[in-house]
Design a protein around this motif. Structure first.
Motif, short mmCIF file in Angstrom:
data_model
loop_
_atom_site.label_atom_id
_atom_site.label_comp_id
_atom_site.label_asym_id
_atom_site.label_seq_id
_atom_site.Cartn_x
_atom_site.Cartn_y
_atom_site.Cartn_z
N THR A 232 0.68 -1.18 -0.38
CA THR A 232 -0.11 0.03 0.07
C THR A 232 0.98 1.15 -0.18
O THR A 232 1.61 1.35 0.86
N MET A 234 2.32 5.15 0.35
CA MET A 234 1.74 6.05 1.58
C MET A 234 0.74 6.55 1.01
O MET A 234 -0.07 7.33 2.24
N LEU A 236 -2.09 6.52 -0.37
CA LEU A 236 -2.69 5.39 -0.58
C LEU A 236 -3.19 4.92 0.99
O LEU A 236 -4.82 4.29 0.99
N ARG A 237 -3.10 5.54 2.00
CA ARG A 237 -2.97 5.02 3.30
C ARG A 237 -3.97 6.00 3.95
O ARG A 237 -4.69 6.72 3.68
N ASP A 239 -3.94 5.14 8.00
CA ASP A 239 -3.13 4.94 8.73
C ASP A 239 -4.03 4.94 9.87
O ASP A 239 -3.81 6.43 10.27
N GLY B 196 -2.38 -5.32 -2.95
CA GLY B 196 -2.02 -3.17 -2.72
C GLY B 196 -3.26 -2.66 -4.02
O GLY B 196 -4.03 -3.50 -4.85
N PRO B 197 -3.52 -1.33 -3.51
CA PRO B 197 -4.13 -1.13 -4.39
C PRO B 197 -4.12 0.10 -6.22
O PRO B 197 -5.10 0.36 -6.74
N ALA B 260 9.15 5.36 -0.84
CA ALA B 260 9.50 4.11 -0.31
C ALA B 260 8.12 3.70 0.75
O ALA B 260 7.24 4.54 0.62
N VAL B 261 7.93 2.08 1.40
CA VAL B 261 6.92 2.85 2.63
C VAL B 261 7.63 2.26 3.91
O VAL B 261 8.96 1.70 3.96
#
Lengths: 417, 417
Positions: A232, A234, A236-237, A239, B196-197, B260-261
């Motif tokens: 996922t 960042m 589209l999160r 959180d 994932g989306p 990154a994530v």
């Protein structure tokens, strides 16, 4: 008069504190003495015997509150109450509650030794279930005493094992026959450890407590979206933990701005996993201030932060106030009596606000009330590491003695020998 | 040639996916099929029978990895491997792993129906314990296959009930006699839902996977000081949750900066209580990138944030990397074969990176490897709500078919009728 520089017996008070700490002693040096437990029965029995030996009558009301009465010259006057509680947290210490109750006993012994009779009677009170660890609410006995709850309501409350307050009282033999609130008081004074770091940090011996903070408790939920931590991006999160993080910092800022305190003490991520973006979180907020206005302003600040964070991060945030207690302002004459007693005895003191709720906060809704604080080590309480110095405990008991003498009045004493 | 526009039987694949979902079906429509469980045995038995019925030989290695071999024209060439896994998370879905394994079976049935013989043999593989829910590590079978662990090491691993991998394999009859890694492959292709989306958000049918992100896992602790929420002024606090909150936002910022994530997925306040300032917190960080350099830069950014926050808030913060896997770069020719197959079939596609670890990431350490992604609903996976469209699953299987045909080569086919 001898009464003007009378001092309690520091060694006797210290021995009592440590002798009674055996009822529920924990391996780490603390005390586990949940209200109305077998251990609580043991300390109650000890306390009753000690009060009887000190010449008091001991009465018990229908919620187990214990009243140890020392007659005065004029027993038509309502007694001046003093004391605290003998129950503890599950990992409690030796001083919280205990100091105030046993210091009251020590005051009466000191008066006995000095042959002093007060004008008004005195009444030591051991309030039932101050801690609230076994039964809700906390400060149960004193809250019922001032009419916040009926005795009937309280008697039906149950612990996690389903045991009712009524059954627990009966099982230890402390379901008394006095009607709740029937024993009228002329006032109430409670000595307690500070449970905070201020006195120690400022090297003061006595805290002259002017009032107790008002409290609002909130329960909160954040509804984000749990998703794969690798897959996922960042952007589209949703959180929930990042939303909570921003809210926690906003809560801190609101407390600083309004010279109050506010705390997120509990947070739980539902189905947490190290490789899942947190989806749902539950949390709590505890906000306190001596000013009603500050409680209201913090409430507004929290709501504004919630709205902004929820909109920006695309999460739902619910924040529900579940309890509110308005600030306590202690009686000015009583507070002054504490200040004068401390000053007369030469202790370094400061005016202070109680961050915690105490039985005295309830009592002040019904009668003139004040509190005396003494330092505890590193401000630690509700912890087996809770610690206090013998000299500070004795100082607190001496201030309690002279405050009570002032409020009850001295009717007579033996001639100094 | 007929092979150039050959299509798999979408209905048959869809039926297989839903038929096998009964092995471990959950009330909420998901699948609970922990590796080497009785449910796993049932799906393995089903899979073995289906492969035998499709004319394959089925072999099992010492960790239970299943190899279904379809001979080619030149059986001296190592087979092209394809497949995935049939185990699931405790609250897993119907597609994760299952799609790639059953699509490989469907490809072989389609080749059988069309009478196509490939140059190199083909080999469907069902890898043992991809999920890692019952036994650590995840992707166990494929990791051992490429030599990351010895079979002996893996056989001794135990689940929470103390059952070893060896005992679990024996109890379901899948401790095979092939030595780990003995069955050489010419390459490996894995079809998988994206988890994932991105594909769904961009309306793409096929993800041409160029590689897998590298991962660093951290365990962290914050040591503040637990104190009374009412009695501790804001300025005297060492609140571990506020430190964590700042760190969480710094981790998010580092991930955004380095494209990154990174995720804090777990956090636990020790002895949390709504009226206690959080003292001790444990937490995790999961950081991923396709670039080794970005992993290193995030590591530096985390450490800088930790040092600054710890000093300013007067708390201790420890952050320990407990696992690191370098990024996977799939074989360029294999990736190109996937892209061409997708393009030839007319599917909307994009290059993509795998955020999750897959068996294919291990395989790429030993042989040329590629992956094909198809969208899943809302990017949800590891969840009973996991969902995917029949048309997308079929598209993925068609791309798998044509990728494998290209890599194995077509030796002969029946004349078109």
């Amino acid at each position: 008069m001898a009464s003007s520089n009378l001092q309690i017996d520091s060694g006797r008070l210290w021995r009592d504190i440590h002798d009674t700490a055996k009822f529920g002693a924990t391996p780490k040096g603390g005390v586990k003495r949940l209200t109305l437990s077998e251990e609580d029965k043991k300390v109650r029995d000890w306390f009753r015997e000690a009060c009887l030996a000190a010449g008091c009558e001991v009465h018990v009301d229908e919620l187990g509150d214990m009243y140890a009465l020392r007659p005065g010259r004029d027993n038509n006057r309502p007694p001046i109450g003093f004391g605290s509680h003998l129950d503890t947290q599950p990992t409690g210490g030796k001083y919280d509650g205990v100091l105030g109750t046993l210091a009251a006993l020590e005051v009466i012994r000191t008066l006995n030794d000095a042959g002093i009779v007060t004008e008004a009677p005195l009444c030591i009170i051991n309030w039932t279930n101050e801690e609230g660890s076994r039964f809700a609410p906390a400060t149960m006995g004193s809250a019922a005493y001032v009419g916040e709850y009926t005795a009937e309501n309280i008697l039906g409350r149950r612990d996690v094992d389903g045991v009712s307050v009524a059954a627990a009282l009966e099982s230890i033999g402390y379901r008394g026959n006095e009607a709740m609130g029937a024993r009228k008081l002329g006032g109430f004074v409670e000595l307690h450890i500070e449970q905070g770091p201020i006195l120690e940090a400022e090297n003061k011996t006595i805290g002259v407590v002017e009032g107790g903070q008002g409290i609002v408790w909130y329960d909160g939920t954040i509804t984000g979206f749990a998703s794969h931590a690798g897959a996922t991006p960042m952007a589209l999160r949703h959180d929930a933990l990042l939303a909570l993080s921003e809210l926690a910092l906003a809560v801190e800022q609101a407390a600083i701005t309004h010279k109050a305190v506010a705390t997120i003490g509990e947070i739980k991520i539902e189905n947490a996993s190290r490789n899942v973006v947190p989806g749902d979180i539950t949390f709590t907020i505890d906000a306190r201030s001596l000013l009603t206005e500050a409680l209201d302003k913090m409430d507004k600040a929290f709501k504004a932060a919630v709205a902004e964070i929820a909109a920006r991060r695309g999460v739902g945030i619910e924040l529900i106030p579940i309890w509110r207690k308005e600030p306590t302002i202690f009686n000015a004459d009583y507070v002054e009596a504490v200040a004068q007693a401390s000053s007369k005895l030469g202790y370094a003191s400061r005016r202070i606000t109680s961050g915690a709720i105490h039985d005295a906060c309830n009592l002040s809704m019904a009668v003139p009330t004040a509190m005396i604080f003494v330092p505890c080590k590193d401000g630690i309480s509700h912890n087996e590491l809770e610690d206090a110095k013998e000299t500070d405990c004795a100082a607190g008991a001496n201030v309690l003695l002279h405050t009570v003498l002032k409020l009850a009045g001295v009717a007579g004493e033996r001639k100094p020998g």
